[in-house]
Design an enzyme around this catalytic site. Structure first.
Site, PDB file in Angstrom:
ATOM      1  N   LYS A   1      62.126  65.131 -15.794  1.00 14.56           N
ATOM      2  CA  LYS A   1      61.432  65.029 -14.510  1.00 14.56           C
ATOM      3  C   LYS A   1      60.635  66.290 -14.202  1.00 14.56           C
ATOM      4  CE  LYS A   1      65.160  64.515 -12.061  1.00 14.56           C
ATOM      5  NZ  LYS A   1      66.114  64.742 -13.176  1.00 14.56           N
TER       6      LYS A   1
ATOM      7  N   ARG B   1      69.040  61.996  -3.763  1.00 19.75           N
ATOM      8  CA  ARG B   1      70.040  61.518  -4.711  1.00 19.75           C
ATOM      9  C   ARG B   1      71.111  60.640  -4.071  1.00 19.75           C
ATOM     10  NH1 ARG B   1      71.621  66.231  -9.077  1.00 19.75           N
ATOM     11  NH2 ARG B   1      69.570  66.408 -10.069  1.00 19.75           N
TER      12      ARG B   1
ATOM     13  N   ARG C   1      70.130  74.000 -24.527  1.00 22.06           N
ATOM     14  CA  ARG C   1      69.220  74.899 -23.811  1.00 22.06           C
ATOM     15  C   ARG C   1      69.801  76.299 -23.688  1.00 22.06           C
ATOM     16  NH1 ARG C   1      66.910  71.853 -18.490  1.00 22.06           N
ATOM     17  NH2 ARG C   1      68.999  72.369 -17.750  1.00 22.06           N
TER      18      ARG C   1
ATOM     19  N   ARG D   1      73.357  78.428 -19.555  1.00 21.93           N
ATOM     20  CA  ARG D   1      73.736  78.291 -18.160  1.00 21.93           C
ATOM     21  C   ARG D   1      75.055  77.548 -18.061  1.00 21.93           C
ATOM     22  NH1 ARG D   1      68.239  76.109 -15.921  1.00 21.93           N
ATOM     23  NH2 ARG D   1      69.513  74.221 -15.855  1.00 21.93           N
TER      24      ARG D   1
ATOM     25  N   ARG E   1      78.274  65.933 -14.777  1.00 23.65           N
ATOM     26  CA  ARG E   1      77.074  65.814 -13.945  1.00 23.65           C
ATOM     27  C   ARG E   1      76.480  64.413 -14.058  1.00 23.65           C
ATOM     28  NH1 ARG E   1      73.133  70.339 -15.914  1.00 23.65           N
ATOM     29  NH2 ARG E   1      71.780  69.489 -14.293  1.00 23.65           N
TER      30      ARG E   1
END
Length: 213
Positions: free
Chosen positions: A13, A85, A124, A157, A168
């Site tokens: 996104k 959300r 990542r 992270r 998540r």
């Protein structure tokens, strides 16, 4: 005009929002970016949000709504990346639009399977000094674990750890399903296959916008 980008974390996104905001001269508002910036700066909002983010849980509606209200521009189009959300957030968004004289044009849902998302996010890495982004499979640094730009050791992270990512995703799908259904019934929702390459997704996005609101 308001555009909403919905979809699980890691679906792309943010990448598409940045491309489209540059072309349309819209303001790109990412809840994830705003939260991470608040955490980095140690604001009251950031301190409250960090504990939820580290556990892979959604930040409470009240914090998110207040944050979006604070940065909602009065004189430009907006791409909302990751908001709303929940149904409470969706209602708050409608109240904001009425207040600022804006209207919701389209809601794009970026659809992607969980395993692909986990691979994207868990690989990542970020430079804590300059913010440069890397991926251990798709865009690794030239020197192992070291930023190409400033030489700082890159990190993963906390919310990109695989176990946190899967939580998540579970939380996201449970809490956002109602929002997706709501916008579908309102004839605002457009599905995009987020598993395609970036350019192909962007072409489909622009094509959908040519039909107007």
């Amino acid at each position: 005009m308001i555009l909403v980008f919905l979809g699980p974390p890691g679906a792309g996104k943010g990448t598409q929002a940045k491309l489209l905001s540059q072309d349309l001269k819209f303001k790109h508002i990412s809840t994830g970016d705003l939260l991470r910036e608040s955490v980095k700066e140690g604001t009251l909002l950031g301190l409250k949000a960090k504990s939820y983010m580290d556990r892979g849980e959604l930040v409470p509606d009240e914090l998110i709504i207040a944050m979006i209200e604070e940065v909602m521009p009065k004189d430009s189009g907006v791409i909302l990346d990751g908001f709303p959300r929940t149904m409470k957030q969706a209602q708050a968004l409608q109240d904001m639009l009425n207040k600022h004289g804006k209207y919701l044009c389209r809601v794009f849902f970026f659809d992607l399977d969980d395993d692909t998302i986990v691979k994207r996010l868990s690989g990542r890495r970020v430079c804590p000094n300059c913010g440069a982004l890397y991926h251990m499979d798709f865009k690794p640094p030239k020197k192992d674990e070291v930023c190409d730009l400033c030489g700082t050791k890159i990190i993963q992270r906390e919310d990109d750890r695989e176990e946190v990512v899967r939580k998540r995703l579970d939380v996201y799908r449970r809490q956002t399903a109602e929002v997706v259904d709501f916008y579908k019934k309102e004839n605002k929702l457009i599905h995009l296959d987020a598993g395609q390459d970036i350019e192909r997704v962007y072409q489909e996005l622009r094509k959908a916008l040519k039909d107007g609101c």
